[in-house]
Design an enzyme around this catalytic site. Structure first.
Site, PDB file in Angstrom:
ATOM      1  N   HIS A  43      41.824  28.571  11.942  1.00 34.79           N
ATOM      2  CA  HIS A  43      42.754  28.017  10.953  1.00 34.79           C
ATOM      3  C   HIS A  43      44.060  28.800  11.052  1.00 34.79           C
ATOM      4  O   HIS A  43      44.275  29.761  10.317  1.00 34.79           O
ATOM      5  CB  HIS A  43      42.170  28.118   9.544  1.00 34.79           C
ATOM      6  CG  HIS A  43      42.978  27.441   8.488  1.00 34.79           C
ATOM      7  ND1 HIS A  43      42.422  26.952   7.333  1.00 34.79           N
ATOM      8  CD2 HIS A  43      44.300  27.161   8.403  1.00 34.79           C
ATOM      9  CE1 HIS A  43      43.359  26.414   6.586  1.00 34.79           C
ATOM     10  NE2 HIS A  43      44.513  26.546   7.216  1.00 34.79           N
ATOM     11  N   GLU A  70      41.718  23.756  12.140  1.00 37.62           N
ATOM     12  CA  GLU A  70      41.955  23.241  10.800  1.00 37.62           C
ATOM     13  C   GLU A  70      43.272  23.770  10.268  1.00 37.62           C
ATOM     14  O   GLU A  70      43.744  24.844  10.664  1.00 37.62           O
ATOM     15  CB  GLU A  70      40.807  23.591   9.855  1.00 37.62           C
ATOM     16  CG  GLU A  70      40.553  25.071   9.671  1.00 37.62           C
ATOM     17  CD  GLU A  70      39.372  25.358   8.749  1.00 37.62           C
ATOM     18  OE1 GLU A  70      38.450  24.514   8.686  1.00 37.62           O
ATOM     19  OE2 GLU A  70      39.380  26.411   8.104  1.00 37.62           O
ATOM     20  N   HIS A 190      32.718  26.168   3.140  1.00 38.39           N
ATOM     21  CA  HIS A 190      33.309  27.071   2.167  1.00 38.39           C
ATOM     22  C   HIS A 190      32.203  27.716   1.334  1.00 38.39           C
ATOM     23  O   HIS A 190      31.537  27.067   0.546  1.00 38.39           O
ATOM     24  CB  HIS A 190      34.322  26.404   1.230  1.00 38.39           C
ATOM     25  CG  HIS A 190      35.301  27.412   0.669  1.00 38.39           C
ATOM     26  ND1 HIS A 190      36.541  27.639   1.230  1.00 38.39           N
ATOM     27  CD2 HIS A 190      35.204  28.273  -0.349  1.00 38.39           C
ATOM     28  CE1 HIS A 190      37.170  28.578   0.554  1.00 38.39           C
ATOM     29  NE2 HIS A 190      36.376  28.987  -0.405  1.00 38.39           N
TER      30      HIS A 190
END
Length: 240
Positions: A43, A70, A190
């Site tokens: 990310h 991401e 997450h």
């Protein structure tokens, strides 16, 4: 079996703390694959506080499983993704200064924006996943953008799990079923960890992939990276 994509952002955070190249994120990515990871997630953020643009470029030829990038689809992010052409891109609605992803998209409010981006990535042959919560109508809107998958934001599940696992997972089961009916694949991520991942995998139908970083790297401090990945993979085995 649900695939495990290992997010290596925290490895880059540790490296950046010293300003040198230890630990080497490229070596760690290759090691994760050799230890059984089904993919590598990064990310990159605008301030490059962990994964850097140069890391993404260097990792591309090394990753032999699945590369998932991401991030928020800014012009710079889109340019990077189209240059790298990962197997998957996950669109998240993070502000540039967000510490970590903390909410999914309101897809209806951003539908035109997301549809245009999904179209661009599809033309490049890149699978697109949209980061969402468990609202069913929102998931249907994600399908209408032309996205291939959704990634379910699982912090609410992780927070509720210790006190009421069944109640915690129930909306995610419904969301996964709705996504499947809408023609979407299902990813999740997450705060999934060794305490809550097996239960989540056993209850959730149609779960294609989980992306886990912070917990795996934290557990690796005690278990070692190879053993940590082995234990997470065990949590994702098909239910007998």
């Amino acid at each position: 079996m649900t695939n495990l994509s290992v997010n290596i952002n925290k490895v880059a955070t540790l490296r950046n703390a010293r300003g040198e190249n230890t630990p080497n994120v490229e070596d760690v990515a290759v090691a994760c694959e050799s230890f059984g990871a089904d993919g590598i997630t990064v990310h990159p953020r605008p301030d490059e506080r962990h994964i850097r643009r140069a890391d993404v470029i260097a990792l591309r030829p090394l990753i032999k499983t699945e590369f998932n990038i991401e991030g928020y689809p800014s012009p710079e992010f889109i340019k990077l993704v189209l240059m790298i052409k990962p197997e998957q891109v996950t669109l998240v609605p993070d502000a540039p200064d967000a510490i970590t992803s903390n909410a999914g998209w309101d897809v209806a409010a951003n539908k035109e924006f997301l549809t245009e981006i999904v179209d661009r990535f599809r033309e490049a042959g890149i699978r697109t996943s949209i980061f969402v919560g468990t609202d069913i109508n929102n998931i249907k809107e994600a399908a209408a953008t032309g996205a291939d998958r959704v990634e379910l934001y699982t912090k609410p599940y992780a927070d509720m799990f210790p006190n009421n696992p069944e109640e915690a997972v129930a909306p995610f089961v419904e969301a996964s079923i709705a996504a499947h009916k809408a023609g979407l694949g299902v990813n999740a991520g997450h705060d999934l960890n060794l305490a809550n991942l097996k239960f989540f995998r056993e209850r959730l139908p149609y779960l294609n992939e989980v992306s886990i970083g912070h917990a795996i790297i934290s557990d690796a401090l005690y278990l070692g990276l190879k053993e940590a990945i082995r234990q997470y993979k065990n949590c994702l085995q098909d239910v007998k």
